[in-house]
Write a protein that holds these residues in place. Structure first.
Motif, PDB file in Angstrom:
ATOM      1  N   SER A  28      46.699 120.097  57.231  1.00  0.00           N
ATOM      2  CA  SER A  28      45.670 120.939  56.671  1.00  0.00           C
ATOM      3  C   SER A  28      44.671 119.814  56.110  1.00  0.00           C
ATOM      4  CB  SER A  28      46.289 121.791  55.620  1.00  0.00           C
ATOM      5  OG  SER A  28      47.019 122.892  56.157  1.00  0.00           O
ATOM      6  N   VAL A  29      43.392 120.537  55.706  1.00  0.00           N
ATOM      7  CA  VAL A  29      42.233 119.711  55.095  1.00  0.00           C
ATOM      8  C   VAL A  29      41.940 120.469  53.885  1.00  0.00           C
ATOM      9  CG1 VAL A  29      40.079 118.725  55.436  1.00  0.00           C
ATOM     10  CG2 VAL A  29      41.774 118.979  57.346  1.00  0.00           C
ATOM     11  N   ILE A  30      41.994 119.848  52.825  1.00  0.00           N
ATOM     12  CA  ILE A  30      41.362 119.985  51.580  1.00  0.00           C
ATOM     13  C   ILE A  30      39.857 119.280  51.321  1.00  0.00           C
ATOM     14  CG2 ILE A  30      41.379 119.988  49.045  1.00  0.00           C
ATOM     15  CD1 ILE A  30      44.503 120.582  49.425  1.00  0.00           C
ATOM     16  N   SER A  31      38.918 120.065  50.759  1.00  0.00           N
ATOM     17  CA  SER A  31      37.620 119.297  50.633  1.00  0.00           C
ATOM     18  C   SER A  31      37.434 119.159  49.414  1.00  0.00           C
ATOM     19  CB  SER A  31      36.422 119.809  51.368  1.00  0.00           C
ATOM     20  OG  SER A  31      36.071 121.350  50.789  1.00  0.00           O
ATOM     21  N   ILE A  32      37.137 118.228  48.493  1.00  0.00           N
ATOM     22  CA  ILE A  32      36.320 118.103  47.286  1.00  0.00           C
ATOM     23  C   ILE A  32      35.283 117.593  47.245  1.00  0.00           C
ATOM     24  CG2 ILE A  32      37.097 116.975  44.745  1.00  0.00           C
ATOM     25  CD1 ILE A  32      39.700 116.575  45.644  1.00  0.00           C
ATOM     26  N   THR A  33      34.439 118.445  46.701  1.00  0.00           N
ATOM     27  CA  THR A  33      32.835 118.345  46.673  1.00  0.00           C
ATOM     28  C   THR A  33      32.195 118.230  45.469  1.00  0.00           C
ATOM     29  OG1 THR A  33      32.903 119.483  48.934  1.00  0.00           O
ATOM     30  CG2 THR A  33      30.603 119.206  48.074  1.00  0.00           C
ATOM     31  N   GLY A  34      31.254 117.342  45.222  1.00  0.00           N
ATOM     32  CA  GLY A  34      30.451 117.259  43.979  1.00  0.00           C
ATOM     33  C   GLY A  34      30.212 115.928  43.478  1.00  0.00           C
ATOM     34  N   SER A  53      33.289 113.842  42.319  1.00  0.00           N
ATOM     35  CA  SER A  53      34.500 113.934  43.050  1.00  0.00           C
ATOM     36  C   SER A  53      35.255 112.722  43.103  1.00  0.00           C
ATOM     37  CB  SER A  53      34.280 114.545  44.559  1.00  0.00           C
ATOM     38  OG  SER A  53      33.328 113.556  45.300  1.00  0.00           O
ATOM     39  N   GLY A  54      34.472 111.587  43.394  1.00  0.00           N
ATOM     40  CA  GLY A  54      35.313 110.302  43.316  1.00  0.00           C
ATOM     41  C   GLY A  54      35.978 109.991  42.171  1.00  0.00           C
ATOM     42  N   THR A  55      35.340 110.250  40.974  1.00  0.00           N
ATOM     43  CA  THR A  55      35.665 109.879  39.498  1.00  0.00           C
ATOM     44  C   THR A  55      37.008 110.791  39.422  1.00  0.00           C
ATOM     45  OG1 THR A  55      33.702 109.229  38.771  1.00  0.00           O
ATOM     46  CG2 THR A  55      35.058 109.769  37.272  1.00  0.00           C
ATOM     47  N   PHE A  56      36.646 112.051  39.688  1.00  0.00           N
ATOM     48  CA  PHE A  56      37.930 112.950  39.471  1.00  0.00           C
ATOM     49  C   PHE A  56      39.049 112.444  40.288  1.00  0.00           C
ATOM     50  CE2 PHE A  56      39.812 116.701  41.747  1.00  0.00           C
ATOM     51  CZ  PHE A  56      40.753 117.137  40.488  1.00  0.00           C
ATOM     52  N   LEU A  57      38.982 112.308  41.473  1.00  0.00           N
ATOM     53  CA  LEU A  57      40.194 111.677  42.120  1.00  0.00           C
ATOM     54  C   LEU A  57      40.863 110.596  41.690  1.00  0.00           C
ATOM     55  CD1 LEU A  57      38.971 112.505  45.874  1.00  0.00           C
ATOM     56  CD2 LEU A  57      41.063 113.566  44.589  1.00  0.00           C
ATOM     57  N   ASN A  97      29.535 112.221  53.722  1.00  0.00           N
ATOM     58  CA  ASN A  97      28.236 111.686  52.710  1.00  0.00           C
ATOM     59  C   ASN A  97      28.357 112.372  51.577  1.00  0.00           C
ATOM     60  OD1 ASN A  97      27.095 109.645  54.505  1.00  0.00           O
ATOM     61  ND2 ASN A  97      25.762 111.199  55.579  1.00  0.00           N
ATOM     62  N   TYR A  98      28.938 113.865  51.591  1.00  0.00           N
ATOM     63  CA  TYR A  98      28.809 114.643  50.566  1.00  0.00           C
ATOM     64  C   TYR A  98      30.226 115.289  50.214  1.00  0.00           C
ATOM     65  CZ  TYR A  98      29.351 118.225  54.405  1.00  0.00           C
ATOM     66  OH  TYR A  98      29.803 118.706  55.517  1.00  0.00           O
ATOM     67  N   GLN A  99      31.267 114.776  50.675  1.00  0.00           N
ATOM     68  CA  GLN A  99      32.632 115.259  50.246  1.00  0.00           C
ATOM     69  C   GLN A  99      33.811 114.477  50.556  1.00  0.00           C
ATOM     70  OE1 GLN A  99      33.331 119.208  52.166  1.00  0.00           O
ATOM     71  NE2 GLN A  99      33.177 118.318  54.245  1.00  0.00           N
ATOM     72  N   HIS A 100      34.953 114.349  49.805  1.00  0.00           N
ATOM     73  CA  HIS A 100      36.119 113.938  50.261  1.00  0.00           C
ATOM     74  C   HIS A 100      37.032 114.614  50.838  1.00  0.00           C
ATOM     75  CE1 HIS A 100      34.736 110.988  47.168  1.00  0.00           C
ATOM     76  NE2 HIS A 100      35.457 110.147  47.623  1.00  0.00           N
ATOM     77  N   LEU A 101      37.602 114.298  51.716  1.00  0.00           N
ATOM     78  CA  LEU A 101      38.742 115.160  52.618  1.00  0.00           C
ATOM     79  C   LEU A 101      39.979 114.600  52.567  1.00  0.00           C
ATOM     80  CD1 LEU A 101      36.547 115.862  55.864  1.00  0.00           C
ATOM     81  CD2 LEU A 101      36.812 117.347  53.852  1.00  0.00           C
ATOM     82  N   LEU A 102      40.867 115.447  51.960  1.00  0.00           N
ATOM     83  CA  LEU A 102      42.410 115.080  51.792  1.00  0.00           C
ATOM     84  C   LEU A 102      43.240 115.653  53.110  1.00  0.00           C
ATOM     85  CD1 LEU A 102      41.206 114.743  49.074  1.00  0.00           C
ATOM     86  CD2 LEU A 102      43.411 115.443  48.303  1.00  0.00           C
ATOM     87  N   ILE A 103      43.907 114.987  53.834  1.00  0.00           N
ATOM     88  CA  ILE A 103      44.676 115.740  55.103  1.00  0.00           C
ATOM     89  C   ILE A 103      45.847 115.396  54.621  1.00  0.00           C
ATOM     90  CG2 ILE A 103      45.269 115.058  57.558  1.00  0.00           C
ATOM     91  CD1 ILE A 103      41.943 113.643  56.178  1.00  0.00           C
TER      92      ILE A 103
END
Length: 273
Positions: free
Chosen positions: A13-19, A22-26, A64-70
């Motif tokens: 599955s894939v989770i997106s983290i946008t904003g 997002s990098g600082t949060f992760l 460019n606009y989101q991190h994706l977690l697989i």
């Protein structure tokens, strides 16, 4: 693994983290540093409990606009819940992305119009993952996932037994340092204190290994060497055991015995050397 193998990993599955945050949060909660990610790679990382035990693991890449977690399907809902718990006032949006296929291939000649692609960051020359839209015509021969899962097991990766170790062991016990999932210089994250202390003082009393045996083994069986307990079976089919590191060099490459007097040997994959 064959060099012309390609499969659709339906268990991913894939989770997106946008904003903007997002990098600082992760980086504030996971074990690896998202600053290492660029357009051609990804990282492997974990989410730990506050005590430092592994409760999830995943790949992270980004557009460019989101991190994706697989990650594996069975971890999806729990990880989304945990991410939302740590979100607080962070300006990020967390959601499942159900429009992607995750393709795995060892075939270097395959060219697909993928949104993203990356090599497995854990082991060199293991294979490549491609993230494609589900409505895309693949036009390639897709085999079942059996070879992929067999290779995961034979390389000592814990993907297929994660539900049996989740939340029970520290990251260093599950070889996450050797598999490039930990960054010891990026700053604090959830569970960082115990992880850093164990690494600094080298206080790793046990580690997970594949166990080779010609007979069926049973979960929770003790392993003996010279009548001393040196480990315990934690998974059967595939066979994994948690092995004590004290005196490890004395019994590595020698026969161990189960309670039922079945001979087994520890297998140490090349990436652990």
């Amino acid at each position: 693994m064959r060099t012309n193998y390609t499969t659709n990993l339906k268990n991913k599955s894939v989770i997106s983290i946008t904003g903007d945050e997002s990098g600082t949060f992760l980086n504030n909660i996971i074990t690896n540093d998202v600053k290492k990610i660029n357009s051609n790679n990804c990282i492997y990382s974990c989410l730990l409990s506050p005590q430092g035990k592994v409760i999830s693991h995943f790949f992270i890449t980004k557009t460019n606009y989101q991190h994706l977690l697989i990650l594996d399907n069975f971890l999806l809902n729990d990880l989304i819940e945990k991410l939302n718990f740590y979100k607080l006032r962070s300006q990020v949006e967390i959601k499942e992305e159900n429009t992607y296929n995750i393709i795995f291939t060892t075939d270097k000649s395959i060219k697909l119009d993928s949104a993203l692609e990356f090599k497995d960051p854990r082991i060199s020359n293991f294979g490549k993952y491609l993230i494609l839209k589900k409505d895309q015509n693949l036009n390639v021969n897709l085999e079942n996932e059996d070879i992929y899962n067999q290779t995961i097991n034979s390389n000592g990766l814990i993907d297929n037994i994660f539900n049996q170790v989740q939340g029970q062991y520290f990251s260093l016990e599950l070889n996450m340092k050797e598999l490039n999932a930990l960054d010891f210089s990026k700053g604090c994250y959830v569970g960082q204190e115990n992880t850093a202390r164990m690494n600094l003082k080298e206080k790793i009393s046990k580690k997970i290994f594949i166990i080779n045996s010609e007979s069926k083994l049973n979960t929770n069986e003790d392993l003996f060497f010279n009548n001393e307990i040196v480990g315990k079976i934690i998974s059967e089919d595939p066979n994994f055991a948690m092995i004590k590191m004290l005196k490890f060099n004395e019994f590595y490459e020698k026969d161990l015995n189960t309670q039922n007097n079945i001979k087994v040997q520890i297998f140490k994959p090349g990436w652990m050397n």
